[in-house]
Motif scaffolding. Structure first.
Motif, mmCIF file in Angstrom:
data_model
loop_
_atom_site.group_PDB
_atom_site.id
_atom_site.type_symbol
_atom_site.label_atom_id
_atom_site.label_comp_id
_atom_site.label_asym_id
_atom_site.label_seq_id
_atom_site.Cartn_x
_atom_site.Cartn_y
_atom_site.Cartn_z
ATOM 1 N N TYR A 1 -6.185 -2.858 8.400
ATOM 2 C CA TYR A 1 -5.653 -3.112 7.052
ATOM 3 C C TYR A 1 -5.603 -1.798 6.276
ATOM 4 O O TYR A 1 -6.352 -0.849 6.586
ATOM 5 C CB TYR A 1 -6.552 -4.133 6.327
ATOM 6 N N PRO A 2 -4.708 -1.723 5.272
ATOM 7 C CA PRO A 2 -4.604 -0.472 4.506
ATOM 8 C C PRO A 2 -5.907 -0.160 3.767
ATOM 9 O O PRO A 2 -6.536 -1.067 3.210
ATOM 10 C CB PRO A 2 -3.501 -0.773 3.479
ATOM 11 N N ILE A 3 -6.280 1.112 3.764
ATOM 12 C CA ILE A 3 -7.423 1.544 2.945
ATOM 13 C C ILE A 3 -7.053 1.291 1.489
ATOM 14 O O ILE A 3 -5.919 1.557 1.078
ATOM 15 C CB ILE A 3 -7.718 3.042 3.214
ATOM 16 N N GLY A 4 -7.993 0.724 0.727
ATOM 17 C CA GLY A 4 -7.716 0.335 -0.671
ATOM 18 C C GLY A 4 -7.072 1.473 -1.469
ATOM 19 O O GLY A 4 -7.560 2.603 -1.433
ATOM 20 N N VAL A 5 -5.991 1.176 -2.167
ATOM 21 C CA VAL A 5 -5.240 2.213 -2.893
ATOM 22 C C VAL A 5 -5.668 2.270 -4.363
ATOM 23 O O VAL A 5 -5.764 3.343 -4.948
ATOM 24 C CB VAL A 5 -3.714 1.965 -2.821
ATOM 25 N N LEU A 6 -5.940 1.103 -4.960
ATOM 26 C CA LEU A 6 -6.205 1.087 -6.407
ATOM 27 C C LEU A 6 -7.666 1.335 -6.724
ATOM 28 O O LEU A 6 -8.529 0.990 -5.949
ATOM 29 C CB LEU A 6 -5.787 -0.258 -6.994
ATOM 30 N N ALA B 1 0.845 -1.201 0.000
ATOM 31 C CA ALA B 1 0.000 0.000 0.000
ATOM 32 C C ALA B 1 0.883 1.254 0.000
ATOM 33 O O ALA B 1 0.598 2.221 -0.711
ATOM 34 C CB ALA B 1 -0.926 -0.008 1.212
ATOM 35 N N GLN B 2 1.981 1.201 0.790
ATOM 36 C CA GLN B 2 2.871 2.383 0.845
ATOM 37 C C GLN B 2 3.533 2.620 -0.510
ATOM 38 O O GLN B 2 3.617 3.754 -0.981
ATOM 39 C CB GLN B 2 3.951 2.180 1.924
ATOM 40 N N VAL B 3 3.985 1.529 -1.156
ATOM 41 C CA VAL B 3 4.641 1.680 -2.470
ATOM 42 C C VAL B 3 3.649 2.277 -3.470
ATOM 43 O O VAL B 3 3.957 3.243 -4.170
ATOM 44 C CB VAL B 3 5.153 0.299 -2.973
ATOM 45 N N LEU B 4 2.440 1.733 -3.503
ATOM 46 C CA LEU B 4 1.451 2.199 -4.502
ATOM 47 C C LEU B 4 1.020 3.638 -4.230
ATOM 48 O O LEU B 4 0.836 4.421 -5.164
ATOM 49 C CB LEU B 4 0.243 1.261 -4.536
ATOM 50 N N ARG B 5 0.903 3.991 -2.946
ATOM 51 C CA ARG B 5 0.529 5.378 -2.619
ATOM 52 C C ARG B 5 1.622 6.340 -3.080
ATOM 53 O O ARG B 5 1.341 7.391 -3.635
ATOM 54 C CB ARG B 5 0.364 5.517 -1.100
ATOM 55 N N ARG B 6 2.874 5.963 -2.819
ATOM 56 C CA ARG B 6 3.996 6.838 -3.210
ATOM 57 C C ARG B 6 4.019 7.008 -4.731
ATOM 58 O O ARG B 6 4.180 8.115 -5.243
ATOM 59 C CB ARG B 6 5.326 6.232 -2.711
ATOM 60 N N ILE B 7 3.812 5.908 -5.453
ATOM 61 C CA ILE B 7 3.808 5.981 -6.925
ATOM 62 C C ILE B 7 2.717 6.957 -7.378
ATOM 63 O O ILE B 7 2.936 7.801 -8.255
ATOM 64 C CB ILE B 7 3.555 4.574 -7.529
ATOM 65 N N LYS B 8 1.532 6.844 -6.762
ATOM 66 C CA LYS B 8 0.433 7.734 -7.185
ATOM 67 C C LYS B 8 0.757 9.192 -6.881
ATOM 68 O O LYS B 8 0.483 10.077 -7.677
ATOM 69 C CB LYS B 8 -0.878 7.330 -6.487
ATOM 70 N N GLU B 9 1.375 9.412 -5.716
ATOM 71 C CA GLU B 9 1.671 10.802 -5.328
ATOM 72 C C GLU B 9 2.767 11.408 -6.189
ATOM 73 O O GLU B 9 2.743 12.594 -6.501
ATOM 74 C CB GLU B 9 2.128 10.842 -3.858
ATOM 75 N N GLN B 10 3.755 10.577 -6.562
ATOM 76 C CA GLN B 10 4.927 11.149 -7.236
ATOM 77 C C GLN B 10 4.906 10.976 -8.748
ATOM 78 O O GLN B 10 5.873 11.340 -9.422
ATOM 79 C CB GLN B 10 6.204 10.532 -6.654
ATOM 80 N N ASN B 11 3.835 10.407 -9.279
ATOM 81 C CA ASN B 11 3.775 10.178 -10.721
ATOM 82 C C ASN B 11 3.892 11.508 -11.477
ATOM 83 O O ASN B 11 3.101 12.417 -11.265
ATOM 84 C CB ASN B 11 2.427 9.506 -11.037
ATOM 85 N N PRO B 12 4.910 11.626 -12.368
ATOM 86 C CA PRO B 12 5.101 12.920 -13.041
ATOM 87 C C PRO B 12 4.205 13.108 -14.268
ATOM 88 O O PRO B 12 4.166 14.203 -14.820
ATOM 89 C CB PRO B 12 6.576 12.845 -13.479
ATOM 90 N N GLY B 13 3.463 12.077 -14.707
ATOM 91 C CA GLY B 13 2.680 12.204 -15.934
ATOM 92 C C GLY B 13 3.571 11.980 -17.138
ATOM 93 O O GLY B 13 4.779 11.865 -16.995
ATOM 94 N N PRO B 14 3.097 11.879 -18.361
ATOM 95 C CA PRO B 14 1.709 12.135 -18.749
ATOM 96 C C PRO B 14 0.742 10.986 -18.450
ATOM 97 O O PRO B 14 -0.459 11.161 -18.605
ATOM 98 C CB PRO B 14 1.822 12.341 -20.280
#
Ligand code: PRE
Length: 365
Positions: free
Chosen positions: A360-365, A58-71
């Protein structure tokens, strides 16, 4: 060579170079995950090692979502990393995931959304069979539906927690799109029967009453079973989702026929372990209170006083007697949080029984 062809050639050479780098980096990541597995095994010799770490994922996926530079959209980037982590975990240990089958159900789609496609998914015929498979150790984790935004709670799942020792290790939400499906061979035939699961009929009731009024509706055990029948029987259609349509080679006569555009089902991941805090968690409990005035107030007041938000409360009849009730409660926070611990200690003093189903982690996806 035209200018267009020259430019395309240059760009494709660049893409080839980048793909090579992406592959080298994914391979380096996979070697790291293999090393992680060795460290985990060395630290727990002879014991059950929990290779799957829901809080870390969950931490890895959250970080990816927060730091995604786009496009690429953040959701899309997270999905790609979901699959990379799934493949890395399979290198550490191939995971067996039991789900409410048969193949092609929304529960299987939810399992693959949560764990990625590198798991071995095992269809089982009923919710209690999924619990048993995980309890016996035949599967590492299980996936069961717990609530739908249109139709409410799936009581069978809630009731299983009264007797099962399993913990809730995660949650995943899936947007549910139902389609009216036919076999390509039956496409031009008149439809006299429609198969589906009772929940799906309920979620498409208005559409059916408007567009297919008077056609016989036959309830079967799952959407996938409905799709299987529609694939075989002339003059029939099924209401089911994309996975079932693909599995049985069906075509869509009508797309996304659910009455509510936000139709979503929430699924729970069940397993044997308690999950450490991920930083953005939810918890679930079952509580049985003495049948006396103010019992519900006594139960809920500590949540209010300690500033803990409830996300769901359901009442179920207690298996222990007539007119006794059990409350199923979801709330924000982890049971290791000091505020949550205080609330649970207070409830424990008042309740006939308090069962901690897990954090448990709140669903990320
Ligand atoms: O960090 C870990 O414990 C790992 O096993 C690595 C990893 C990953 O690929 O990032 C793989 C599986 C776990 O579920 C979580 C993360």
């Amino acid at each position: 060579m035209s200018d267009e062809q020259t430019r395309l050639g240059e760009l494709r050479d660049e893409i080839d170079r980048i793909d090579q780098q992406v592959m080298d980096l994914i391979s380096a990541r996979a070697r790291c995950a293999q090393e992680v597995a060795h460290v985990k095994m060395a630290a727990n010799p002879g014991e059950d090692v929990f290779f799957y770490r829901p809080e870390r994922e969950a931490q890895v996926l959250r970080r990816i979502k927060e730091q995604n530079p786009g496009p690429l959209p953040a959701e899309e980037m997270a999905r790609l990393f979901r699959e990379i982590m799934s493949a890395c975990l399979a290198l550490e240990k191939p995971m067996h995931i039991a789900f409410l089958g048969p193949k092609g159900t929304f529960t299987q789609a939810a399992a693959l959304k949560h764990f990625g496609h590198s798991v071995i998914s095992v269809p089982l015929p009923a919710i209690d069979a999924v619990f048993r498979e995980v309890e016996s150790g035949a599967a590492h984790y299980g996936v069961v539906p717990v609530e739908n935004s249109t139709e409410g709670m799936i009581n069978h799942t809630l009731d299983m927690f009264m007797s099962s020792p399993l913990k809730i290790c995660g949650e995943v939400q899936l947007r549910i799109h139902h389609h009216l499906l036919v076999s390509p061979a039956n496409k031009d035939q008149e439809i006299t029967r429609i198969y589906s699961h009772q929940q799906s009929f309920a979620q498409c009731r208005q559409w059916l009453d408007t567009h297919r009024y008077g056609i016989e509706r036959i309830t079967v055990s799952s959407n996938a079973e409905a799709a299987r029948r529609a694939a075989e029987e002339p003059g029939t259609a099924a209401i089911a989702g994309d996975m079932a349509a693909e599995l049985y080679g069906l075509e869509k006569l009508a797309n996304s026929i659910e009455d509510r555009p936000d139709n979503t089902t929430r699924f729970l991941i069940i397993g044997k372990e308690e999950v450490p805090a991920s930083g953005h968690d939810k918890s679930s409990i079952l509580v049985s209170m003495r049948n006396k005035p103010g019992a519900l107030y006594t139960l809920l007041e500590p949540f209010h006083r300690h500033g803990i938000s409830l996300t769901r409360i359901e009442t179920r009849p207690s298996p222990s007697g007539t007119w006794a009730y059990v409350f199923y409660i979801d709330f924000e926070g982890h049971m290791d949080d000091p505020q949550v611990s205080k609330v649970l200690a207070e409830i424990d003093d008042e309740a006939v029984e308090l069962k901690r189903l897990g954090s448990y982690p709140i669903g990320v996806l």
